[in-house]
Scaffold this motif. Structure first.
Motif, short mmCIF file in Angstrom:
data_model
loop_
_atom_site.label_atom_id
_atom_site.label_comp_id
_atom_site.label_asym_id
_atom_site.label_seq_id
_atom_site.Cartn_x
_atom_site.Cartn_y
_atom_site.Cartn_z
N GLY A 24 0.21 -1.34 0.29
CA GLY A 24 -0.12 -0.31 0.01
C GLY A 24 0.91 1.59 0.06
N LEU A 25 2.05 1.10 -0.55
CA LEU A 25 2.72 2.15 -0.65
C LEU A 25 2.37 3.43 -1.72
CD1 LEU A 25 6.05 0.48 -0.51
CD2 LEU A 25 4.80 0.98 1.37
N ALA A 26 2.36 4.46 -1.08
CA ALA A 26 2.63 5.77 -2.50
C ALA A 26 3.95 5.66 -3.09
CB ALA A 26 2.32 7.15 -1.79
N PHE A 27 4.08 5.78 -4.29
CA PHE A 27 5.25 5.45 -4.91
C PHE A 27 5.42 6.26 -6.52
CE2 PHE A 27 3.12 1.59 -6.08
CZ PHE A 27 3.67 1.40 -7.43
N ASN A 28 6.41 7.07 -7.13
CA ASN A 28 6.29 7.07 -8.33
C ASN A 28 6.55 6.11 -9.33
OD1 ASN A 28 6.18 10.20 -7.62
ND2 ASN A 28 8.59 10.27 -7.21
N HIS A 29 6.04 5.58 -9.91
CA HIS A 29 6.26 4.60 -11.35
C HIS A 29 6.62 6.00 -12.24
CE1 HIS A 29 4.40 1.64 -14.64
NE2 HIS A 29 5.95 1.85 -13.88
N LEU A 75 12.70 -7.30 -2.60
CA LEU A 75 13.04 -7.98 -1.64
C LEU A 75 13.46 -6.57 -0.88
CD1 LEU A 75 15.64 -11.74 -2.37
CD2 LEU A 75 12.73 -10.73 -0.95
N TYR A 76 14.32 -5.62 -1.12
CA TYR A 76 14.59 -4.60 -0.57
C TYR A 76 13.61 -3.43 -0.19
CZ TYR A 76 16.12 0.30 0.39
OH TYR A 76 16.32 1.35 0.92
N HIS A 80 12.61 -2.92 3.65
CA HIS A 80 12.84 -1.38 4.27
C HIS A 80 11.53 -0.60 3.90
CE1 HIS A 80 17.48 -2.27 4.81
NE2 HIS A 80 16.99 -2.54 3.44
N HIS A 81 10.26 -1.34 3.65
CA HIS A 81 9.03 -0.27 3.44
C HIS A 81 7.87 -0.86 4.47
CE1 HIS A 81 10.42 3.61 1.32
NE2 HIS A 81 11.24 2.26 0.99
N GLY A 82 7.84 -2.15 4.62
CA GLY A 82 7.12 -2.82 5.00
C GLY A 82 7.19 -3.48 6.10
N GLN A 83 5.95 -3.80 7.39
CA GLN A 83 6.15 -3.66 8.94
C GLN A 83 6.84 -5.24 9.26
OE1 GLN A 83 6.74 -1.22 11.38
NE2 GLN A 83 7.15 0.08 9.56
N PRO A 84 7.38 -5.98 9.48
CA PRO A 84 8.02 -7.50 10.60
C PRO A 84 6.66 -7.65 11.50
CG PRO A 84 9.75 -5.57 11.33
CD PRO A 84 8.85 -4.87 10.68
N ASP A 85 5.71 -7.25 10.95
CA ASP A 85 4.17 -7.66 11.56
C ASP A 85 3.81 -8.92 11.66
OD1 ASP A 85 3.18 -7.21 9.22
OD2 ASP A 85 2.31 -5.74 10.11
N ALA A 87 1.92 -9.99 9.64
CA ALA A 87 1.09 -9.23 9.00
C ALA A 87 0.75 -9.37 7.32
CB ALA A 87 -0.26 -8.52 9.16
N SER A 88 1.95 -8.42 7.38
CA SER A 88 2.46 -8.24 5.96
C SER A 88 3.17 -9.28 5.17
CB SER A 88 2.59 -6.62 5.61
OG SER A 88 4.34 -6.69 6.53
N ILE A 89 3.86 -8.42 4.23
CA ILE A 89 4.79 -9.51 3.25
C ILE A 89 5.58 -9.61 3.50
CG2 ILE A 89 3.25 -9.16 0.62
CD1 ILE A 89 4.82 -7.09 0.04
N THR A 90 6.60 -8.20 4.43
CA THR A 90 7.59 -8.32 5.27
C THR A 90 7.77 -9.82 5.93
OG1 THR A 90 7.39 -6.17 5.12
CG2 THR A 90 9.19 -7.07 6.69
N PRO A 91 8.75 -10.14 6.06
CA PRO A 91 9.58 -11.06 6.90
C PRO A 91 9.57 -10.97 8.17
CG PRO A 91 10.65 -11.06 5.52
CD PRO A 91 10.44 -10.26 4.70
N ALA A 92 9.20 -11.28 9.04
CA ALA A 92 8.32 -10.87 10.63
C ALA A 92 9.41 -11.75 11.25
CB ALA A 92 6.86 -11.40 11.13
N ASN A 93 10.37 -12.11 10.70
CA ASN A 93 11.61 -12.70 11.78
C ASN A 93 12.76 -13.45 10.98
OD1 ASN A 93 10.49 -15.84 10.97
ND2 ASN A 93 8.77 -15.58 11.93
N PRO A 94 13.88 -13.94 11.40
CA PRO A 94 14.69 -14.53 10.32
C PRO A 94 14.31 -16.24 10.22
CG PRO A 94 15.58 -13.91 12.47
CD PRO A 94 14.80 -13.62 12.71
N ARG A 95 13.46 -16.35 10.13
CA ARG A 95 13.18 -17.57 9.91
C ARG A 95 12.73 -17.21 8.45
NH1 ARG A 95 9.46 -20.85 7.97
NH2 ARG A 95 8.20 -19.32 9.49
N GLU A 96 11.14 -16.53 7.64
CA GLU A 96 10.84 -16.08 7.15
C GLU A 96 11.74 -15.22 6.25
OE1 GLU A 96 7.46 -14.19 8.21
OE2 GLU A 96 6.54 -15.86 9.87
#
Length: 216
Positions: A24-29, A75-76, A80-85, A87-96
């Motif tokens: 759900g990021l705002a970004f320039n395309h 992956l970047y 760096h733009h997601g939350q390791p919560d 719930a999102s696509i961001t890995p939440a821990n070292p295993r993920e």
């Protein structure tokens, strides 16, 4: 907006575009095609001297971060733009995080070239230019790779997980599905690996994937 993504969805740039959309990021395309010389201008080559899309530019307080190589871009963005919560696509821990890294590298090194050959010679190229023998050889090699995926998905589903790294969709699924989706025109290959096929469909039917594909 701090994030700029150069590329078009009908390329490997779908990976960072999809990741940013999932978050759900705002970004320039900047819709930069890979044909016609757009990636050979001095301005673009200053961003990526290889002359390839995608390129991600992240304007940060301590200076711009420039990322190229599509898997690295996705992956970047997730890291760096997601939350390791959890719930999102961001890995939440070292295993993920490890799953995201290993499966993404696996997809590039073991599958991408053959998946692209299948796409081109089964679907994308004009019929008179297709070489079925190249597609058949690629599918034979992919069958070996997809056995690895099928085994992993079998173990994951036995543990109640429908995705590669967790119970939820993560950047690991995004990166690998963006590659294996190219192989879907190989119907017998998909038929022989039903869990993999169903997983690809489950990933690529996500609304964020549709939104990213529709970007100009």
């Amino acid at each position: 907006m701090p994030l700029t993504i150069h590329g078009i969805p009908a390329s490997r740039a779908i990976r960072p575009l999809w990741a940013a959309t999932e978050l759900g990021l705002a970004f320039n395309h900047v819709p930069t095609p890979y044909l016609g010389g757009a990636t050979r201008t001095p301005g673009f080559l200053a961003l990526n001297p290889n002359g390839h899309i995608p390129v991600v530019v992240d304007a940060r307080p301590d200076g711009d971060v420039v990322v190229w190589e599509s898997m690295a871009c996705a992956l970047y963005i997730a890291r760096h733009h997601g939350q390791p919560d959890g719930a999102s696509i961001t890995p939440a821990n070292p295993r993920e995080d490890a799953e995201a890294l290993r499966w993404s590298f696996w997809a590039v090194t073991e599958c991408e070239a053959d998946a692209l050959t299948v796409l081109m010679h089964r679907l994308a190229m004009p019929a008179e230019r297709r070489k079925p023998e190249l597609a058949q050889a690629a599918e034979k090699r992919l069958a070996v790779r997809l056995r690895v995926m099928e085994q992993h998905l079998t173990a994951q589903q036995a543990a109640g997980c429908l995705y590669l790294a967790a119970e939820r969709f993560t950047v690991a699924d995004l990166c690998v599905a963006s590659v294996l989706n190219w192989a879907r025109p190989a119907r017998e290959l998909m038929k022989g690996h039903p869990l993999t096929h169903d997983w690809i469909v489950r990933c690529t039917e996500r609304p964020a994937h549709d939104v990213a594909r529709a970007l100009g």
